[in-house]
Design a protein around this motif. Structure first.
Motif, PDB file in Angstrom:
ATOM      1  N   LEU A 145      -3.856   1.307   0.117  1.00  0.00           N
ATOM      2  CA  LEU A 145      -2.444   1.333   0.480  1.00  0.00           C
ATOM      3  C   LEU A 145      -2.082   2.658   1.130  1.00  0.00           C
ATOM      4  O   LEU A 145      -2.747   3.672   0.905  1.00  0.00           O
ATOM      5  CB  LEU A 145      -1.586   1.149  -0.776  1.00  0.00           C
ATOM      6  CG  LEU A 145      -1.824  -0.122  -1.586  1.00  0.00           C
ATOM      7  CD1 LEU A 145      -1.066  -0.071  -2.889  1.00  0.00           C
ATOM      8  CD2 LEU A 145      -1.402  -1.330  -0.770  1.00  0.00           C
ATOM      9  N   ASP A 146      -1.030   2.622   1.924  1.00  0.00           N
ATOM     10  CA  ASP A 146      -0.497   3.876   2.463  1.00  0.00           C
ATOM     11  C   ASP A 146       0.036   4.707   1.310  1.00  0.00           C
ATOM     12  O   ASP A 146       0.535   4.168   0.313  1.00  0.00           O
ATOM     13  CB  ASP A 146       0.640   3.590   3.451  1.00  0.00           C
ATOM     14  CG  ASP A 146       0.152   2.893   4.709  1.00  0.00           C
ATOM     15  OD1 ASP A 146      -1.024   3.095   5.071  1.00  0.00           O
ATOM     16  OD2 ASP A 146       0.945   2.157   5.317  1.00  0.00           O
ATOM     17  N   HIS A 147      -0.058   6.001   1.444  1.00  0.00           N
ATOM     18  CA  HIS A 147       0.441   6.902   0.408  1.00  0.00           C
ATOM     19  C   HIS A 147       1.941   7.122   0.629  1.00  0.00           C
ATOM     20  O   HIS A 147       2.384   8.143   1.134  1.00  0.00           O
ATOM     21  CB  HIS A 147      -0.326   8.229   0.425  1.00  0.00           C
ATOM     22  CG  HIS A 147       0.039   9.128  -0.700  1.00  0.00           C
ATOM     23  ND1 HIS A 147      -0.231   8.814  -2.013  1.00  0.00           N
ATOM     24  CD2 HIS A 147       0.662  10.322  -0.726  1.00  0.00           C
ATOM     25  CE1 HIS A 147       0.213   9.779  -2.796  1.00  0.00           C
ATOM     26  NE2 HIS A 147       0.751  10.713  -2.029  1.00  0.00           N
ATOM     27  N   LYS A 148       2.693   6.075   0.294  1.00  0.00           N
ATOM     28  CA  LYS A 148       4.143   6.186   0.428  1.00  0.00           C
ATOM     29  C   LYS A 148       4.799   5.396  -0.698  1.00  0.00           C
ATOM     30  O   LYS A 148       4.210   4.485  -1.274  1.00  0.00           O
ATOM     31  CB  LYS A 148       4.617   5.734   1.803  1.00  0.00           C
ATOM     32  CG  LYS A 148       4.391   4.276   2.109  1.00  0.00           C
ATOM     33  CD  LYS A 148       4.877   3.952   3.514  1.00  0.00           C
ATOM     34  CE  LYS A 148       4.766   2.458   3.746  1.00  0.00           C
ATOM     35  NZ  LYS A 148       5.179   2.073   5.088  1.00  0.00           N
ATOM     36  N   ARG A 149       6.015   5.768  -0.985  1.00  0.00           N
ATOM     37  CA  ARG A 149       6.767   5.183  -2.083  1.00  0.00           C
ATOM     38  C   ARG A 149       6.910   3.674  -1.915  1.00  0.00           C
ATOM     39  O   ARG A 149       7.221   3.169  -0.843  1.00  0.00           O
ATOM     40  CB  ARG A 149       8.155   5.829  -2.128  1.00  0.00           C
ATOM     41  CG  ARG A 149       9.031   5.376  -3.253  1.00  0.00           C
ATOM     42  CD  ARG A 149      10.320   6.164  -3.294  1.00  0.00           C
ATOM     43  NE  ARG A 149      10.968   6.170  -1.992  1.00  0.00           N
ATOM     44  CZ  ARG A 149      12.052   5.459  -1.691  1.00  0.00           C
ATOM     45  NH1 ARG A 149      12.609   4.713  -2.598  1.00  0.00           N
ATOM     46  NH2 ARG A 149      12.583   5.505  -0.501  1.00  0.00           N
ATOM     47  N   GLY A 150       6.595   2.920  -2.988  1.00  0.00           N
ATOM     48  CA  GLY A 150       6.797   1.486  -3.014  1.00  0.00           C
ATOM     49  C   GLY A 150       5.619   0.645  -2.545  1.00  0.00           C
ATOM     50  O   GLY A 150       5.679  -0.580  -2.618  1.00  0.00           O
ATOM     51  N   SER A 151       4.540   1.282  -2.061  1.00  0.00           N
ATOM     52  CA  SER A 151       3.389   0.517  -1.559  1.00  0.00           C
ATOM     53  C   SER A 151       2.780  -0.369  -2.643  1.00  0.00           C
ATOM     54  O   SER A 151       2.545  -1.553  -2.425  1.00  0.00           O
ATOM     55  CB  SER A 151       2.314   1.453  -1.013  1.00  0.00           C
ATOM     56  OG  SER A 151       2.769   2.141   0.114  1.00  0.00           O
ATOM     57  N   LEU A 152       2.530   0.190  -3.796  1.00  0.00           N
ATOM     58  CA  LEU A 152       1.923  -0.577  -4.887  1.00  0.00           C
ATOM     59  C   LEU A 152       2.890  -1.651  -5.388  1.00  0.00           C
ATOM     60  O   LEU A 152       2.490  -2.784  -5.637  1.00  0.00           O
ATOM     61  CB  LEU A 152       1.484   0.336  -6.031  1.00  0.00           C
ATOM     62  CG  LEU A 152       0.831  -0.355  -7.221  1.00  0.00           C
ATOM     63  CD1 LEU A 152      -0.415  -1.121  -6.790  1.00  0.00           C
ATOM     64  CD2 LEU A 152       0.487   0.659  -8.300  1.00  0.00           C
ATOM     65  N   ALA A 153       4.168  -1.298  -5.505  1.00  0.00           N
ATOM     66  CA  ALA A 153       5.166  -2.266  -5.972  1.00  0.00           C
ATOM     67  C   ALA A 153       5.224  -3.489  -5.046  1.00  0.00           C
ATOM     68  O   ALA A 153       5.357  -4.621  -5.510  1.00  0.00           O
ATOM     69  CB  ALA A 153       6.547  -1.601  -6.052  1.00  0.00           C
ATOM     70  N   THR A 154       5.084  -3.275  -3.760  1.00  0.00           N
ATOM     71  CA  THR A 154       5.104  -4.383  -2.803  1.00  0.00           C
ATOM     72  C   THR A 154       3.956  -5.347  -3.058  1.00  0.00           C
ATOM     73  O   THR A 154       4.152  -6.569  -3.102  1.00  0.00           O
ATOM     74  CB  THR A 154       5.037  -3.840  -1.353  1.00  0.00           C
ATOM     75  OG1 THR A 154       6.154  -2.970  -1.136  1.00  0.00           O
ATOM     76  CG2 THR A 154       5.060  -4.968  -0.343  1.00  0.00           C
ATOM     77  N   ILE A 155       2.753  -4.812  -3.252  1.00  0.00           N
ATOM     78  CA  ILE A 155       1.582  -5.651  -3.522  1.00  0.00           C
ATOM     79  C   ILE A 155       1.748  -6.391  -4.848  1.00  0.00           C
ATOM     80  O   ILE A 155       1.449  -7.581  -4.958  1.00  0.00           O
ATOM     81  CB  ILE A 155       0.289  -4.806  -3.543  1.00  0.00           C
ATOM     82  CG1 ILE A 155      -0.020  -4.265  -2.160  1.00  0.00           C
ATOM     83  CG2 ILE A 155      -0.885  -5.589  -4.097  1.00  0.00           C
ATOM     84  CD1 ILE A 155      -0.399  -5.314  -1.141  1.00  0.00           C
ATOM     85  N   LEU A 156       2.233  -5.695  -5.881  1.00  0.00           N
ATOM     86  CA  LEU A 156       2.420  -6.333  -7.189  1.00  0.00           C
ATOM     87  C   LEU A 156       3.455  -7.451  -7.116  1.00  0.00           C
ATOM     88  O   LEU A 156       3.314  -8.482  -7.779  1.00  0.00           O
ATOM     89  CB  LEU A 156       2.794  -5.283  -8.236  1.00  0.00           C
ATOM     90  CG  LEU A 156       1.707  -4.253  -8.547  1.00  0.00           C
ATOM     91  CD1 LEU A 156       2.223  -3.208  -9.531  1.00  0.00           C
ATOM     92  CD2 LEU A 156       0.447  -4.905  -9.058  1.00  0.00           C
ATOM     93  N   ASN A 157       4.484  -7.281  -6.305  1.00  0.00           N
ATOM     94  CA  ASN A 157       5.482  -8.342  -6.126  1.00  0.00           C
ATOM     95  C   ASN A 157       4.873  -9.564  -5.453  1.00  0.00           C
ATOM     96  O   ASN A 157       5.185 -10.703  -5.818  1.00  0.00           O
ATOM     97  CB  ASN A 157       6.682  -7.831  -5.316  1.00  0.00           C
ATOM     98  CG  ASN A 157       7.610  -6.972  -6.153  1.00  0.00           C
ATOM     99  OD1 ASN A 157       7.713  -7.154  -7.359  1.00  0.00           O
ATOM    100  ND2 ASN A 157       8.266  -6.019  -5.502  1.00  0.00           N
TER     101      ASN A 157
END
Length: 173
Positions: A145-157
């Motif tokens: 993932l890009d190292h930016k806020r919300g990247s992981l949350a997007t994938i988890l959603n």
């Protein structure tokens, strides 16, 4: 800069692939036919780095120094050879299935270091063919993932929207 990488196995093996992907596709590899051989290359300064899998039963075998460890390419094949050639004084670290199939006695069970170790397999089919889900209940995914806020949350959603249950997450820098 690494001058060479020792690998357990030969060119074309998974160890070779890891060395190329992690370091450089043109890295010089030193082929070793055993784990101990690759460690010797490192200790003796013949290489800078080694790529190897963990020998899962080494701790068990250390308790029995009289046992000579001989590595083989396939554990089930060794079990089959013991059966077919009626070899005595030789054992194979193999599955219960292989023991049953080749009429061998199980001398010890659960000898791996990591008690809940799981081997993962992948089923590959030609394009547009379906894989029967019978007995399939886990999958491993790797993504960057890009190292930016919300990247992981997007994938988890997305995983949640697909009704996937996450049992483990591991982050590597």
């Amino acid at each position: 800069m690494n001058k060479s990488i020792a690998i357990q196995g030969i060119r074309g093996s998974f160890h070779h692939q890891v060395a190329q992907e992690y370091f450089n596709p043109k890295i010089e590899v030193v082929e070793c036919m055993s784990f101990d051989g690759s460690v010797d290359k490192l200790v003796n300064g013949k290489t800078d780095t080694i790529v190897m899998a963990l020998l899962q039963c080494k701790m068990f075998l250390k308790k029995y120094p009289h046992i000579k460890l001989v590595e083989a390419k396939d554990t089930a094949d060794v079990a089959k050879q013991i059966f077919e050639e009626k070899k005595r004084g030789i054992a194979a670290i193999a599955s219960k299935n292989a023991a049953k199939m080749y009429q061998l006695n199980i001398l010890a069970e659960g000898i791996q270091i990591i008690k809940h170790n799981e081997t993962r397999f992948v089923i590959v089919k030609r394009q547009n063919h379906q894989v029967e889900r019978k007995g399939l209940n886990k999958a491993s995914l790797k993504f960057e993932l890009d190292h930016k806020r919300g990247s992981l949350a997007t994938i988890l959603n997305v995983m949640s929207d697909c009704k996937l249950n996450l049992t483990k997450i591991q982050s590597l820098p």
